[in-house]
Scaffold this motif. Sequence first.
Motif, PDB file in Angstrom:
ATOM      1  N   ALA A  40      27.342  59.193 -66.211  1.00 44.77           N
ATOM      2  CA  ALA A  40      26.335  58.290 -65.660  1.00 44.77           C
ATOM      3  C   ALA A  40      25.302  59.103 -64.892  1.00 44.77           C
ATOM      4  N   ARG A  42      21.880  58.833 -62.196  1.00 41.74           N
ATOM      5  CA  ARG A  42      21.250  57.956 -61.222  1.00 41.74           C
ATOM      6  C   ARG A  42      20.114  58.685 -60.522  1.00 41.74           C
ATOM      7  N   GLU A 534      24.041  54.094 -67.385  1.00 39.54           N
ATOM      8  CA  GLU A 534      25.503  54.115 -67.484  1.00 39.54           C
ATOM      9  C   GLU A 534      25.901  53.755 -68.919  1.00 39.54           C
ATOM     10  N   ASN A 573      31.870  51.672 -62.978  1.00 41.64           N
ATOM     11  CA  ASN A 573      31.008  52.826 -62.800  1.00 41.64           C
ATOM     12  C   ASN A 573      31.653  54.109 -63.318  1.00 41.64           C
TER      13      ASN A 573
END
Length: 655
Positions: A40, A42, A534, A573
């Motif tokens: 993932a 960010r 994600e 997550n």
Amino acid sequence: MSDPTTEAPPSSVHPLFYNYPTPKEAPETPYSAEIKPVPALRGLPLAIAASAVSNIGPLQTILWKTAGFGGLRDINELEDEQPRYEPTVIPVKDVEVEGGERTNGDRKEEKDYMDDGKDDREGSKSYHSISWYHSQYLSGSLTPTAVAKALLPLIRRDTNPPGQHSVAWLSTNPERVLAAAEASTERYREGKPLGQLDGVPVAVKDEVDVEGMPKCLGSRIDFTPKENITSWCVKKWEEEGAVVLGKTNMHQLGLDTTNLNPHMQTPLNPHSPSPTNLYYTGGSSGGSAHTVSLNLVPLSLGADGGGSIRIPSSFCGLYGLKPSSGRISAAPTPSLAPSCGVIGPLASSIADLRTGYEILARADPSHPTSSLFPPPSQPLHATPPATKHLGIYAPWFTPSACPDPEVRRLVQRALDYYTSPAGGSYTLTPITLPYLPAGQNAHAMTIMSEITSGISPTHIPLFTPANKLLLSTSAATPAHDVLLAQKLRNLLMRHLAFLYRKYPGLIIVSPTTPMRGWKVGSLATDLGKYGASESDAQRLCMRYVWLANFTGCPAISCPVGYVESNNSNTNTNNINNNQKEKDKKVKEEEEEGKGLPIGLMGMGEWGSEVELLRFAEDGMGVLGKGGLKPPGELVGAVGGKGFPGFVNIEAIIGR
């Protein structure tokens, strides 16, 4: 268009179709729920990675291969399969095959058929339904003008300060809205309303066109057509007197299932358990789901190319219908994903979903497929099959495929209800579904290629970092693999045709999504300037929904309960971490999903929307006397601005 074909054995009763796939059972294949891990990304690291990938061709190829898209080349059965580029299958109007001969179907009149359902408003009266608005207008207790004037300040972005619900709306046209409301008010004053939808406020996703309202597809780019047009489906609602308040927020270009939108803000799930533990609405029709969930409107329009109606409906506790491919016209608006995407309704009740769908699906005589479909209220089977089959693909219900025990518990409770006399005495029928992981990749390649082909390369740098990654990776897809994907589409459609002919009236059921919701990972980072990507969670979220898009079948999502247990086997997550969570923060995240809605999905044969609506209606009792639970109000959420709560139009107007 091919001649009508049935492929029906002489002893069976089957509808007649155009373009029906030749039924053929595919070989049974092992199912793997494993998702190849992709980190993932960010915030700033995502922005840096997106910039690198969009400018360096070899990186695009590496990402494409890492995603496993090249795996279709290993399926030997595709060598002799013909590709199918368009999944539209059309029932023939008012005829049925019986014993191999065409006969007239004995169908009820439209009004009789659709009015004999159950009252699904019991237990969920906090939501204002279409019939509630209609009765208020008839009595003079409310007027469409008063309602429009009360709602417009809540949704406008162009005021200072913006309306408290404006995050879910991208545009409106107050003059146009008030003109429509005043015309409706005058019709009620004269005792001549156009019907139940007259004067009712509705919302439409920014993927369609509305005269006088701009279109940006959730981006900072102006996609408004040069001609001032309104999409056919929107016109149908307006012709019944509906007041289109405006256009709702969406995941940019419809390219993910959270509705996270760093450029146009992110509407969050009204059912989020607390101000510091927020969940996404789901997407890409998240704005449309948000507005219905908070009771701003009883009915909204969405678009679904990979679960984009059904996922937000599930996450936000609503009913959502993805119609058959080609049934609903949005002409002259071009589709973002022509062979995967459709237009459909979201609503807080089956009655309102059915009303919205029936009007949207009226045939467009200028549309090559919509013009051929039978009336939307016409059932697929004139005589319902003796056995009501619910198809169960067992691997979908295992902990590896559906890691959250609360999702499994609530879906199993719903299936137990459906098999009871109260739920319609359905029969659970084991089925097989082949090549599902490969099929999900094939669907992803197809829809990404379709969307990318409609985007100018000069626009790619202007999109969110997550979309730069997706569009750049999609551009690396070889034509050979896109063609293999269409071969797999045909194989899957032929297998489904085999199942539908073996089990007439079959509805294939599953959770809408294996996730109890999609938690915002970091309020500061994910909802900040660059957003988040994600990929693993996206693939998990879409595990069940993609099949209906790729094969053109209709599907419906129905709320069947709310999370009660603190127990969760998955952190969305980091879904590939199967070890026991030791971190206290993660444990708290798992517990704070309590109260989130869970959806059950049914997928039917091409043209079986009436049967799917009946299926949803039969299952209303699974929610018990409480019915749908409206969300509460969360105070002090993002940026200290508060999280706007459930809307009561009577309280706003001052009644």
